[in-house]
Scaffold this motif. Structure first.
Motif, PDB file in Angstrom:
ATOM      1  N   ASN A   1     -10.481   8.459  -2.939  1.00  7.47           N
ATOM      2  CA  ASN A   1      -9.450   8.768  -3.933  1.00  7.47           C
ATOM      3  C   ASN A   1      -8.063   8.698  -3.304  1.00  7.47           C
ATOM      4  O   ASN A   1      -7.488   9.721  -2.958  1.00  7.47           O
ATOM      5  N   PRO A   2      -7.528   7.502  -3.176  1.00  2.31           N
ATOM      6  CA  PRO A   2      -6.221   7.377  -2.528  1.00  2.31           C
ATOM      7  C   PRO A   2      -5.166   8.202  -3.267  1.00  2.31           C
ATOM      8  O   PRO A   2      -5.218   8.316  -4.497  1.00  2.31           O
TER       9      PRO A   2
ATOM     10  N   TYR B   1       0.797  -1.231   0.000  1.00  2.73           N
ATOM     11  CA  TYR B   1       0.000   0.000   0.000  1.00  2.73           C
ATOM     12  C   TYR B   1       0.838   1.293   0.000  1.00  2.73           C
ATOM     13  O   TYR B   1       0.432   2.283  -0.590  1.00  2.73           O
ATOM     14  N   ILE B   2       1.990   1.317   0.679  1.00  2.00           N
ATOM     15  CA  ILE B   2       2.703   2.582   0.842  1.00  2.00           C
ATOM     16  C   ILE B   2       3.474   2.935  -0.430  1.00  2.00           C
ATOM     17  O   ILE B   2       4.179   2.094  -0.990  1.00  2.00           O
ATOM     18  N   THR B   3       3.347   4.188  -0.873  1.00  2.00           N
ATOM     19  CA  THR B   3       4.047   4.607  -2.088  1.00  2.00           C
ATOM     20  C   THR B   3       4.721   5.965  -1.927  1.00  2.00           C
ATOM     21  O   THR B   3       5.174   6.545  -2.903  1.00  2.00           O
ATOM     22  N   CYS B   4       4.781   6.507  -0.710  1.00  2.00           N
ATOM     23  CA  CYS B   4       5.292   7.869  -0.585  1.00  2.00           C
ATOM     24  C   CYS B   4       6.766   7.986  -0.977  1.00  2.00           C
ATOM     25  O   CYS B   4       7.162   8.971  -1.606  1.00  2.00           O
ATOM     26  N   ASP B   5       7.574   6.967  -0.674  1.00  2.00           N
ATOM     27  CA  ASP B   5       8.980   7.032  -1.068  1.00  2.00           C
ATOM     28  C   ASP B   5       9.116   6.909  -2.583  1.00  2.00           C
ATOM     29  O   ASP B   5       9.961   7.555  -3.197  1.00  2.00           O
ATOM     30  N   ASP B   6       8.288   6.059  -3.159  1.00  2.00           N
ATOM     31  CA  ASP B   6       8.267   5.870  -4.608  1.00  2.00           C
ATOM     32  C   ASP B   6       7.964   7.218  -5.292  1.00  2.00           C
ATOM     33  O   ASP B   6       8.712   7.676  -6.169  1.00  2.00           O
TER      34      ASP B   6
ATOM     35  N   THR C   1       1.220   8.747   2.355  1.00  2.00           N
ATOM     36  CA  THR C   1       0.318   8.009   1.474  1.00  2.00           C
ATOM     37  C   THR C   1      -1.030   7.854   2.179  1.00  2.00           C
ATOM     38  O   THR C   1      -1.069   7.342   3.305  1.00  2.00           O
ATOM     39  N   ILE C   2      -2.079   8.346   1.542  1.00  2.00           N
ATOM     40  CA  ILE C   2      -3.428   8.137   2.086  1.00  2.00           C
ATOM     41  C   ILE C   2      -4.061   7.095   1.183  1.00  2.00           C
ATOM     42  O   ILE C   2      -4.289   7.354  -0.007  1.00  2.00           O
ATOM     43  N   THR C   3      -4.310   5.921   1.714  1.00  2.00           N
ATOM     44  CA  THR C   3      -4.710   4.845   0.807  1.00  2.00           C
ATOM     45  C   THR C   3      -5.594   3.803   1.486  1.00  2.00           C
ATOM     46  O   THR C   3      -5.972   3.954   2.646  1.00  2.00           O
ATOM     47  N   GLY C   4      -5.874   2.785   0.760  1.00  2.04           N
ATOM     48  CA  GLY C   4      -6.707   1.699   1.263  1.00  2.04           C
ATOM     49  C   GLY C   4      -8.051   1.693   0.558  1.00  2.04           C
ATOM     50  O   GLY C   4      -8.488   2.706   0.003  1.00  2.04           O
ATOM     51  N   GLU C   5      -8.694   0.535   0.606  1.00  3.30           N
ATOM     52  CA  GLU C   5      -9.991   0.381  -0.055  1.00  3.30           C
ATOM     53  C   GLU C   5     -11.069   1.201   0.644  1.00  3.30           C
ATOM     54  O   GLU C   5     -12.162   1.373   0.125  1.00  3.30           O
TER      55      GLU C   5
END
Lengths: 616, 341
Positions: free
Chosen positions: A289-290, A159-164, A281-285
């Motif tokens: 709008n993640p 789920y985490i993509t902030c570093d990406d 990262t603000i995410t998850g089902e």
């Protein structure tokens, strides 16, 4: 393998979160020194102004993320596994976002001594942004010569993509940041480790390295496999070196830095910006709008969720961090802190499958990155065989959750290990404390015995002298009487003088009331037992909440066991000290029992906080 | 808004013990089919009796222990035990043989020790040994492979025979039974024969015991599938078969007139079934990879020792149980190196 769910938060571009009306900034966002506020309620502060610091060299100050007025300095709930409140500074923003004077080091960094840079990094409030929030300046003060700097861009948690995203946008800045670090450390090599599920970030880094070639820096793409981003595992993966158990990366000539930290260092050195914002990262089902947002430290989570379109219909958990090692938050009125890399909202899960007995299939052992035997550790944890658990290296467990994830019997293995670890630690502390108390008690007894002996000897000598004198003067009646009186008075005086210092000691107080000595320890024991029971009951109440399908008997037995153990312990301690010196003035048993009760209480408080603490 | 709290990790794979056990059951299918083809309907009837007994016993005992019944049945462990035991029994054994065997396995070997995950001994092998010691005659009556029979029993004839012991009028018991190759070899060698003369006997097939080679191939197929599905790891089958081969080769080299060839050992009796399905029971095996190698190699050696010099023609159940006994000690001494140590 572990599904990565990373596409979810990468579908929307990086944006800046709106400036919130209020920022709540916890004073303690890092390991090390406890920060005290440098401002008072009512003060006006500018963006980037230092508002809290500690004198401890291991630490990181806190800066105002925006300009405005301090409206409160009080205890508030912070995002921490314990869910407990902590001191926070509340800043009402003025909307102008006016910077304080900044003095960037700029290109001069290459001429400055390492110590100056290190000090600047400490002053900039920079901590590890990978999640542990360890003060970066301290990490950059290695105890051994460093030959390799490892930049951790693995981001292995699903789920985490902030570093990406950060890498995609700021690859050039990151390469410059690495140059700063290499100079600071005097290290000849740098390896950037990144998983192969981030092709865009890899391309960005390759471009940046092509634009500004640097043969010290090597980009290594590794297969996507959780938990490659764990520091020691990453070092092994990239260099083949194994950090010894209980050791630091510096032991094998390595320093690791998260890629987000490198960017923060660049911003500090080149722009003069202290650490007041980060990518989250603000995410998850459970989110409409993640996305990834650039967020000021102290921004309340609910505003970020709103910025991402709000919640979906059925939300389950609100997690800070990733699904493997993050911790759940009970509500969203909590601020983002330096360590917050992700806010994950999961959908409501239909039902957790019931736990069934371990069949020692070994699936956990096959995936354990620390090469432990989780199946054996479970056995020893359950049966309370602490020595065996330690011998099977329980304390090398990094709580990554792999064993839990693969367990076909759905056993919450990591929970068991966390519990046993804290049990062992508490017991060891207790034992150390008891040992010190015992030594103190024994030396006190010896001292008192010696004193008493001395007194006895002196008295005997006096008596002898007196008798001798009396014999000599037996004809002179009046003088004899006087002499006896005088001698008695002297003895009495001496005795008083000897006793006097003892009176000032709280120690001898109970001696005035010798009947008091049994009830007190008993009450203390009972108190300890009651405290343990309360504590255990509380735990029992909590655990059904965490695992609603869990069967009731287990926590209940655990509660009873804990209470019984505490009682036994306290009673034993009381008995021990009582039996060592039955004629003693009952002080020792009382203190021992009280100590036991106090220890139980301390332990209870500590366990409460540590039981919730996520792996950092 | 209030959210659920829980400890990490917050996600789980779909793996489930029940699925693992079901895969074990599926993997038995080829062997069962070949067995049925060769040895008749008794194979399936035995399986059915054993399975029903196991389900009932498991449910009753869980009820008595005041534990949830459904999860215990849905982990399929009782069925795996029942099937493995049933497949070890002669397909013409009377109905009460699988019943007693399964009851011993489930009630004594499994639940008296605390149920799934707590039993030190492989339940199926305990059940088998109880039967072997108590009812040696029933346990040694193996039917001759179908290709040797003039009359193969139909389903109804088989059911009647298993439940009443009555055969069709034209069939005599010794007409449908035959000593197994292992049994025959053991007896004849004791009488002073040498292997060369024995090999022409009807009970010998092209590789091992007649018919058994095919059954073994079926189990091998299923076992390889289990390896592929990662239900089992390679350590136990490889070490078991490897050590048996090694020891058998060694002795065959020393005296080939007395010691059977190594491949004969692999393709006779329950070796393949045991190597992939029985010795691999994780509960009773060693748990570390090195431990598993030692554990399984021990079984291989013991099987050979019992076959060559022991009192029983096949030694698998005893070999497995003895090594079960040694497993905790092996685990104690072969703890793998932890990261950073």
């Amino acid at each position: 393998m572990l599904p990565d769910h990373k596409a979810l938060s990468k579908q929307h571009p990086l944006k800046k979160a709106a400036l919130p009306p209020q920022l709540v900034i916890p004073l303690q966002q890092q390991a090390g020194g406890v920060n005290t506020p440098l401002v008072e309620v009512g003060d006006t502060v500018l963006k980037g102004q230092k508002i809290a610091d500690s004198k401890n060299p291991v630490g990181a100050p806190i800066h105002a993320p925006s300009s405005g007025k301090i409206v409160a300095i009080d205890e508030r709930t912070i995002p921490h596994p314990s869910g407990l409140p902590a001191a926070c500074i509340t800043l009402a923003t003025d909307g102008k976002d006016t910077w304080a004077d900044r003095a960037p080091i700029g290109n001069r960094y290459s001429e400055l001594p390492a110590e100056t840079l290190r000090q600047a990094i400490r002053e900039g409030g920079i901590v590890g942004l990978g999640g542990a929030a360890f003060p970066t300046a301290t990490k950059l003060t290695p105890t051994h010569p460093i030959d390799t700097l490892i930049i951790n861009a693995i981001e292995c948690e699903p789920y985490i993509t902030c570093d990406d995203i950060l890498t995609q946008h700021f690859a050039n800045e990151i390469i410059r940041g690495i140059d700063i670090l290499l100079r600071l450390l005097g290290a000849p090599h740098c390896i950037i480790g990144i998983e192969d599920n981030k092709p865009d970030a890899i391309t960005s880094l390759q471009h940046a390295l092509k634009a500004k070639p640097d043969d010290r820096i090597k980009l290594t793409v590794v297969p996507t496999r959780y938990p490659s981003g764990s520091e020691k595992q990453l070092i092994k993966l990239l260099t083949g070196r194994e950090v010894p158990s209980g050791g630091l990366p510096a032991n094998v000539g390595v320093v690791c830095q998260n890629i987000g930290t490198v960017y923060a260092i660049h911003q500090l050195v080149m722009q003069g910006n202290p650490l007041i914002s980060r990518l989250v990262t603000i995410t998850g089902e459970g989110v409409r709008n993640p996305a990834n947002l650039e967020v000021l430290i102290g921004t309340p989570i609910h505003q970020l969720i709103e910025a991402c379109g709000g919640y979906q219909e059925n939300t389950g958990q609100l997690i800070m961090g990733g699904p493997m090692m993050g911790f759940t938050l009970e509500h969203d009125q909590l601020p983002i802190v330096k360590a917050s890399n992700c806010i994950l909202v999961t959908p409501k899960t239909p039902e957790i499958k019931q736990e069934i007995p371990c069949i020692r299939c070994g699936a956990c052992e096959a995936v354990c990155p620390a090469q432990l035997q989780p199946q054996q550790l479970l056995w020893y944890s359950r049966s309370g065989e602490h020595e065996k658990a330690k011998k099977h290296n329980l304390f090398d467990c990094i709580e990554c959750g792999c064993c839990d994830y693969v367990c076909p019997s759905h056993i919450p293995l990591v929970q068991h290990y966390r519990y046993t670890k804290s049990e062992i630690k508490t017991r060891e502390q207790e034992m150390a404390a008891a040992e010190i108390a015992k030594q103190r008690f024994e030396s006190k007894t010896k001292r008192e015995e010696a004193l008493a002996q001395e007194k006895e000897d002196r008295l005997a000598k006096k008596r002898q002298q007196l008798e001798k004198k009396t014999k000599e003067q037996h004809t002179d009646g009046g003088t004899k009487q006087d002499a006896i009186q005088a001698a008695l008075a002297r003895v009495k005086k001496k005795k008083d003088a000897q006793d006097a210092p003892k009176v000032t000691e709280p120690a001898s107080e109970p001696a005035t009331n010798p009947t008091d000595d049994t009830p007190t320890p008993q009450t203390a024991a009972e108190r300890a037992a009651a405290a343990a029971k309360r504590r255990a009951e509380k735990k029992a109440q909590q655990s059904p909440a965490t695992n609603p399908t869990d069967d009731a008997p287990a926590p209940k037995t655990a509660a009873e066991r804990a209470a019984a153990a505490a009682k036994r312990r306290a009673e034993k301690k009381a008995q021990q000290s009582a039996s060592t010196n039955p004629t003693d003035d009952a002080l020792a048993p009382k203190t021992a029992a009280e100590r036991a009760a106090a220890a139980a209480k301390r332990r209870a408080e500590k366990r409460q906080s540590s039981a919730h603490r996520g792996p950092s | 808004m209030h959210f659920q709290s829980a400890m990490s990790p917050h996600t789980r794979s779909a793996a489930h013990t029940g699925t693992l056990m079901k895969n074990v059951l599926y993997a038995l299918v080829p062997g069962v089919l070949i067995s049925t083809e060769l040895f008749g309907w008794g194979v399936l009837i035995n399986l059915a009796i054993a399975c029903v007994t196991a389900i009932v016993a498991e449910a009753v005992v869980m009820k008595l222990r005041r534990r949830p019944v459904a999860p215990a049945l849905l982990d399929y462990s009782a069925l795996v035990t029942a099937c493995l035991l049933a497949l070890s029994l002669p397909p013409i054994a009377p109905w009460w043989i699988p019943v007693i065997g399964v009851l011993s396995a489930i009630l004594v070997a499994k639940h008296l020790y605390g149920g799934l995950g707590h039993n030190p001994f492989n339940p199926a092998m305990v059940g088998y040994v109880v039967l072997l010691i108590s009812f040696p005659r029933e346990l040694s009556q193996w039917p001759a492979p179908g290709d040797m029979l003039t009359h193969t029993l139909s389903v109804t004839e088989t059911v009647r025979f298993l439940f009443t012991g009555i055969l069709p009028e034209t069939v005599r018991l010794d007409g449908i039974t035959m000593a197994t190759a292992l049994d025959y070899t053991k007896t004849q060698l004791r009488l002073g024969d040498d292997l060369a003369t024995l090999a022409s006997h009807d009970s010998y097939g092209w590789l091992g015991a007649r018919g058994w080679e095919w059954v073994s191939l079926g189990y091998l197929l299923g076992g390889l599938w289990l390896l592929y599905k990662r239900v089992i790891s390679w350590h136990i089958p490889v070490a078991f078969l490897g050590s048996l081969l090694l020891v058998a080769s060694l002795f065959a080299l020393i005296d080939s007139t007395y010691f059977s060839p190594p491949l004969f050992h692999l393709a006779s009796g329950g070796v393949i079934l045991a190597a992939f399905f029985i010795a691999t029971d994780p509960v009773t095996a060693s748990t570390s990879p090195v431990g598993r190698l030692i554990y399984a190699a021990g079984i291989g050696v013991l099987v050979y020792v019992i076959r060559a010099w022991g009192g029983y023609p096949d030694g698998i159940a005893f070999a497995v149980l003895i090594m079960n006994l040694a497993a905790p000690t092996i685990d104690h001494f072969y703890q793998p190196r932890t990261f950073g140590h």
